[in-house]
Scaffold this active site. Sequence first.
Site, PDB file in Angstrom:
ATOM      1  N   GLU A 156     -19.391  15.396   1.099  1.00  0.00           N
ATOM      2  CA  GLU A 156     -19.642  14.438   0.005  1.00  0.00           C
ATOM      3  C   GLU A 156     -20.936  13.647   0.201  1.00  0.00           C
ATOM      4  OE1 GLU A 156     -16.641  11.381  -0.608  1.00  0.00           O
ATOM      5  OE2 GLU A 156     -17.631  10.676  -2.425  1.00  0.00           O
ATOM      6  N   ARG A 200       0.846  -1.201   0.000  1.00  0.00           N
ATOM      7  CA  ARG A 200       0.000   0.000   0.000  1.00  0.00           C
ATOM      8  C   ARG A 200       0.878   1.247   0.000  1.00  0.00           C
ATOM      9  NH1 ARG A 200      -3.028  -3.366   3.646  1.00  0.00           N
ATOM     10  NH2 ARG A 200      -2.199  -2.334   5.502  1.00  0.00           N
ATOM     11  N   LYS A 219     -12.529  14.855   4.592  1.00  0.00           N
ATOM     12  CA  LYS A 219     -13.611  14.347   3.745  1.00  0.00           C
ATOM     13  C   LYS A 219     -14.540  13.447   4.537  1.00  0.00           C
ATOM     14  CE  LYS A 219     -14.100  10.528   1.054  1.00  0.00           C
ATOM     15  NZ  LYS A 219     -13.852   9.532  -0.026  1.00  0.00           N
ATOM     16  N   LYS A 268     -18.443  17.747  -2.790  1.00  0.00           N
ATOM     17  CA  LYS A 268     -18.080  16.616  -3.643  1.00  0.00           C
ATOM     18  C   LYS A 268     -19.334  15.808  -3.953  1.00  0.00           C
ATOM     19  CE  LYS A 268     -15.059  12.557  -3.858  1.00  0.00           C
ATOM     20  NZ  LYS A 268     -13.702  12.066  -3.607  1.00  0.00           N
TER      21      LYS A 268
HETATM   22  P1  13P Z   1     -14.459   7.496  -6.931  1.00  0.00           P
HETATM   23  O1  13P Z   1     -14.013   8.655  -7.799  1.00  0.00           O
HETATM   24  O2  13P Z   1     -13.771   6.214  -7.270  1.00  0.00           O
HETATM   25  O3  13P Z   1     -15.945   7.414  -6.819  1.00  0.00           O
HETATM   26  O4  13P Z   1     -13.919   7.800  -5.472  1.00  0.00           O
HETATM   27  C1  13P Z   1     -14.042   9.070  -4.976  1.00  0.00           C
HETATM   28  C2  13P Z   1     -14.234   9.021  -3.522  1.00  0.00           C
HETATM   29  O5  13P Z   1     -13.465   9.577  -2.779  1.00  0.00           O
HETATM   30  C3  13P Z   1     -15.405   8.316  -2.994  1.00  0.00           C
HETATM   31  O6  13P Z   1     -15.563   8.637  -1.641  1.00  0.00           O
END
Ligand code: 13P
Length: 343
Positions: A179, A48, A138, A221
């Site tokens: 998000e 990772r 986030k 987001k």
């Molecule tokens: P994806 O662009 O693969 O959807 O991932 C973005 C992300 O941070 C989802 O929480």
Amino acid sequence: MTDHGTQLAETAQAIVAPGKGILAADESSPTIKKRFETINVESTEDNRRSYRELLFTTEGANEFIGGVILFDETLRQSTADGVPLAKILTDASIVPGIKVDMGAKALAGAEGEKVTEGLDRLRERLEEYHELGARFTKWRAVITIGDGIPSDYCIKANAWALGRYAALSVEQGFVPIVEPEVLMDGDHDIDTCFDVTERTLHYVYRALHDQRVPLEQTLLKPNMVLSAKDCPTQAGPQEVAAKTIECLKNTVPSSVPGIVFLSGGQTELEATVNLNAMNQVGGSPWQLSFSYGRALQATTLQAWGGEAANVDAAKKVFYHRARMNGLARFGTYEESMEQEAAA
Ligand code: 13P
């Protein structure tokens, strides 16, 4: 605005400066395991680290990447040479961010719906993340479209949690990325996605307002407004762009500096083409940018395949993908550019 507020607003603007967006590299342990399985690589701590080091040390990618979202483990890791990964990013003028939610769990009393957890002790965790160098956060909420869902109950519970998270993040010196992801799973049409996304964003901004979150210190987001994966009629990029922008204009205050879309299961190409189409429309009050996970990493992961010998080739692939999305930020991307790079 206080100095604290001005600083956060400036960080938000720097992350989405013209031509730039975000790399979402915050896959949780179970998710990165799934991604590695596609290339037959075991998900060890060292693999990772090697993979994330490859992404973060790609020279020139900082022209197109203003921020990277990290998972807890990554924020504590260092390169093979012992340099903290967060310092690698900061030295390249890329803002390090951190996923702080603890995942979407079953919502009590609501069959098939989820609520994101992680508010307990969040203030204390944020204090530590700040010391480790993260400057934005986030939190992902998941909204599922299905038979009779989403319920208002689910949307409100998730919206309120996003507000609590965002208020705490600002208090502790982070730009919160809010998000709310309306999933593209299922067979619903684009207009259903429009309605659910609009309803969700209304509740989200109501919750942020109620909890006194200064919007100019945040980023949104969202999902794009799309036809679901299994919908028999698939909307093209012009329709996606027009409906996504209309939905956002109905719901997102113009004081939000930037909107950074998730890719959510779109292919790399679809995600770039759709973002490009949105920036060709023009006249939006916000920066329209990306915060892609899969759509920035799919081909890079394949090119790497877990082999040290492939690191340079994989970096080229990553640089190319970042550059294509950087061009989509200006609406100047063309599909023929994909071939140029391959040649
Ligand atoms: P994806 O662009 O693969 O959807 O991932 C973005 C992300 O941070 C989802 O929480």
